[in-house]
Design a protein around this motif. Sequence first.
Motif, short mmCIF file in Angstrom:
data_model
loop_
_atom_site.label_atom_id
_atom_site.label_comp_id
_atom_site.label_asym_id
_atom_site.label_seq_id
_atom_site.Cartn_x
_atom_site.Cartn_y
_atom_site.Cartn_z
N ILE A 209 -43.98 15.82 22.19
CA ILE A 209 -43.92 17.16 22.77
C ILE A 209 -42.47 17.56 23.07
CG2 ILE A 209 -44.66 18.60 24.71
CD1 ILE A 209 -47.09 16.76 25.00
N ALA A 210 -41.82 16.76 23.93
CA ALA A 210 -40.44 17.08 24.32
C ALA A 210 -39.44 16.66 23.25
CB ALA A 210 -40.11 16.39 25.64
N GLY A 211 -39.67 15.48 22.64
CA GLY A 211 -38.73 14.95 21.66
C GLY A 211 -38.54 15.86 20.47
N VAL A 212 -39.62 16.43 19.95
CA VAL A 212 -39.54 17.34 18.81
C VAL A 212 -38.76 18.59 19.21
CG1 VAL A 212 -40.85 18.71 17.16
CG2 VAL A 212 -41.66 16.46 17.82
N GLY A 213 -39.02 19.08 20.42
CA GLY A 213 -38.31 20.25 20.91
C GLY A 213 -36.81 20.02 20.97
N VAL A 214 -36.42 18.81 21.39
CA VAL A 214 -34.99 18.47 21.46
C VAL A 214 -34.40 18.39 20.06
CG1 VAL A 214 -33.34 16.65 22.05
CG2 VAL A 214 -35.16 17.25 23.66
N ALA A 215 -35.10 17.72 19.15
CA ALA A 215 -34.60 17.53 17.78
C ALA A 215 -34.34 18.86 17.08
CB ALA A 215 -35.59 16.69 16.97
N ILE A 216 -35.30 19.78 17.18
CA ILE A 216 -35.17 21.06 16.47
C ILE A 216 -34.17 21.97 17.17
CG2 ILE A 216 -36.42 23.13 15.74
CD1 ILE A 216 -38.84 21.44 15.29
N ALA A 217 -34.12 21.91 18.51
CA ALA A 217 -33.15 22.74 19.23
C ALA A 217 -31.72 22.35 18.88
CB ALA A 217 -33.38 22.61 20.74
N VAL A 218 -31.48 21.06 18.67
CA VAL A 218 -30.12 20.57 18.37
C VAL A 218 -29.84 20.53 16.88
CG1 VAL A 218 -28.53 18.63 18.63
CG2 VAL A 218 -30.07 19.22 20.50
N GLY A 219 -30.80 20.02 16.10
CA GLY A 219 -30.58 19.82 14.67
C GLY A 219 -31.15 20.90 13.78
N GLY A 220 -31.82 21.90 14.36
CA GLY A 220 -32.41 22.96 13.55
C GLY A 220 -33.69 22.51 12.87
N PRO A 221 -34.38 23.40 12.14
CA PRO A 221 -35.64 23.04 11.48
C PRO A 221 -35.51 21.86 10.53
CG PRO A 221 -35.29 25.42 11.43
CD PRO A 221 -34.02 24.81 11.94
N GLY A 222 -34.31 21.66 9.95
CA GLY A 222 -34.10 20.56 9.01
C GLY A 222 -34.32 19.19 9.62
N ALA A 223 -34.21 19.09 10.96
CA ALA A 223 -34.45 17.80 11.63
C ALA A 223 -35.87 17.31 11.37
CB ALA A 223 -34.20 17.94 13.13
N THR A 224 -36.79 18.26 11.14
CA THR A 224 -38.19 17.89 10.88
C THR A 224 -38.32 17.05 9.62
OG1 THR A 224 -38.80 20.04 11.81
CG2 THR A 224 -40.53 18.82 10.67
N PHE A 225 -37.57 17.41 8.57
CA PHE A 225 -37.63 16.65 7.31
C PHE A 225 -37.24 15.20 7.54
CE2 PHE A 225 -35.52 14.87 3.60
CZ PHE A 225 -36.43 15.14 2.58
N TRP A 226 -36.14 14.99 8.27
CA TRP A 226 -35.66 13.63 8.49
C TRP A 226 -36.57 12.88 9.45
CZ3 TRP A 226 -32.67 12.50 4.74
CH2 TRP A 226 -31.84 13.47 4.19
N MET A 227 -37.22 13.61 10.36
CA MET A 227 -38.20 13.00 11.25
C MET A 227 -39.38 12.44 10.45
SD MET A 227 -39.80 14.79 14.65
CE MET A 227 -38.35 15.79 14.81
#
Length: 522
Positions: A138-156
Motif C-alpha cells: 500500500i505505502a511502498g508502491v506509493g513511495v516508489a511511483i511518487a519518487v521513480g514515476g510510473p516506470g518504477a512499476t516495471f522494475w518492481m
Amino acid sequence: MRKLLLALALLLPLFALPAFGQDDAAEVAAETQEVVEETTRTVDMMVNDAISPISNAVVSVIFYSVPVAGTDFPLIVGWLVVAATIFTLYFGFIQFRAFGHAIELVRGDYSDPNDAGEVSHFQALATALSGTVGLGNIAGVGVAIAVGGPGATFWMILAGLLGMASKFTECTLGVKYRNELPDGRVSGGPMYYLSKGLAERGMAGLGKFFAVFFAICCIGGALGGGNMFQANQSFQQLVNVTGGNDVSPLAGFGWLFGIVMALVVAVVIIGGIKSIARVTEKVVPFMGILYVGTALIIILMNIGSIGWAFSQIIGGAFSPEGVAGGAIGALIQGFRRAAFSNEAGIGSAAIAHSAVRTKEPSTEGIVSLLEPFIDTVVICTMTALVIIFTGALGTGLTGVELTSAAFGAQFSFFPYLLALAVLLFAFSTMLSWSYYGLKAWTYLFGEGKTKENVFKIIFCVFVVIGASMSLGPVIDFSDSMIFAMALPNIIGLYLLMPVVRREVNQYFAKIKSGEIRKMKGH
C-alpha cells in the motif's frame, strides 16, 4: 505506579458525571487527555534519545547507499536483486517452469496427510503471505511511483519475478534441514539450514555463527518491524479516518488500542503455528479479495486507459528523463520497494514454509515461489495501476496518503476500507512475525513451552508499546535488523545451491517415473 494513576485518571470522569455538569466532565476529560499525551511524549523522547545513537549507526551500515545517477542506491537491495538473478539462471528459470505445478501443490493434488509437518501447503503459503502482504503493498508502491514515476512499476514487477527464485531456494532448504520434534511439531528456517547445511560442507563454525547472527536479527525484526511498526501504523490509520490527531476521539489512546490488539494476537499465537495457519488461511484471502477486488473494480472502470497506463509504465522504465534520474531512478525505486515488500532473500518466509506437511523439500520451495508473484507482481501492480489511472500522481502526495487518495478519487468511502485493510494487514503480519521470532528465540534458548510462552508475552507487550509511541529510531533499527538477516542468508544460499538443485532434480525425476502421483480424487 504511573500507569495505575493514569488508569484512575481516565476512570475519574465516569464517577464525576453525577457531581459535575457536562462542561465540568468535558474539562476533566480534556485534562486527562493532556496528561496521557504528555506522558506518551515524555516516554517517546526518552526511548528515542536512548536508541537513536545505536539505531543511526546500525542503519548507516545496513542501508549504506552509493550515488547512482543522482539517486542513492542501498547496497543491500543490490545484494538481494543480484542473488535473485543468479538463482533464476542457476535453476533454469524455475519460477516459470514450475509455476503450474506450484498451483497443483497448493490445491492439494500431491498432499499426503501422513507426511511429517504441521500445516498444509496452502496454510504455509497463507502464513508466509500474511507476513509480506501489508503496508509495503500500500505505502511502498506509493513511495516508489511518487519518487521513480510510473516506470518504477516495471522494475518492481521484474524484481518480483526474480525474487520468486530466491524464495524457492530458501524454502526448499528450510524443509530439507528442519528439526522434527517428537510431539509432531517442527522447527525450521535459515537458523537450521545455515548451521546444519554448512556443517555438511565442512564449515560448521561459520554456519553456527551465521545461524546465531540471523536468529538475533530475526528477533529484533519480529519485535520491531513485524510488531511495533504494524501496531503503530494501524492505529494511526484509524486516527486519520476518524478525524485526524486534532479531532479524532481515539487520539492519545494508542495504549488502549494496543492492549486490545495484543489480546487478540495473544489468543491466536498461544495455539502455535496450527492456530496461526487456521487464522491466516481465512484472513489472507479475505483481505486480498477486499483490497484487490476494489483495485480490480477501479481498473475495470478505466479499462479503456489500460494501454495508456502500460505505455506510461514501460516508457517511464526506459526514459532518460523523469524524476530522480529517469530510468535509473525508476529502476532503483522499483527494485527497492519490491525487495522491501516480498522479502525474497531475507529468509523469514522459510521459517513458516518449514512447518508444511511433506517429505519432499522441493515441494514447498515450488509452492513458495507463488509468494512474490502474488505479493509484488499482482497486488503491487494493481496498486500502481490505480494510482496511474486516477491521476493522483500529480498531487504531491506519497506513500499511504497517495494510495488512499488514488482509491478515494473513485470511491469516497475507500479511506475507511483502507483503514480496515491496514488493520487486517497489520494483524496478519504480527501473527507471522510472532512465529518467526519465536523460532529464532527457541533456536537460541531451546525448545519448551515455558521458553515459548516467555517470548509470546514479550511479543504482546511490544504490541502495546508500538501502538502507544512513535518510536522512530526503534522502527529504523528493527527495519535494519530485518534486512541484516539477508547478509548471512544469501551467503548460505550460494553455498547450498547444489543441494537445492539435487533435491529438485530428484523430485521431478520421481514424478516422471510415476513414483510420485497425484492423490486420488484430484
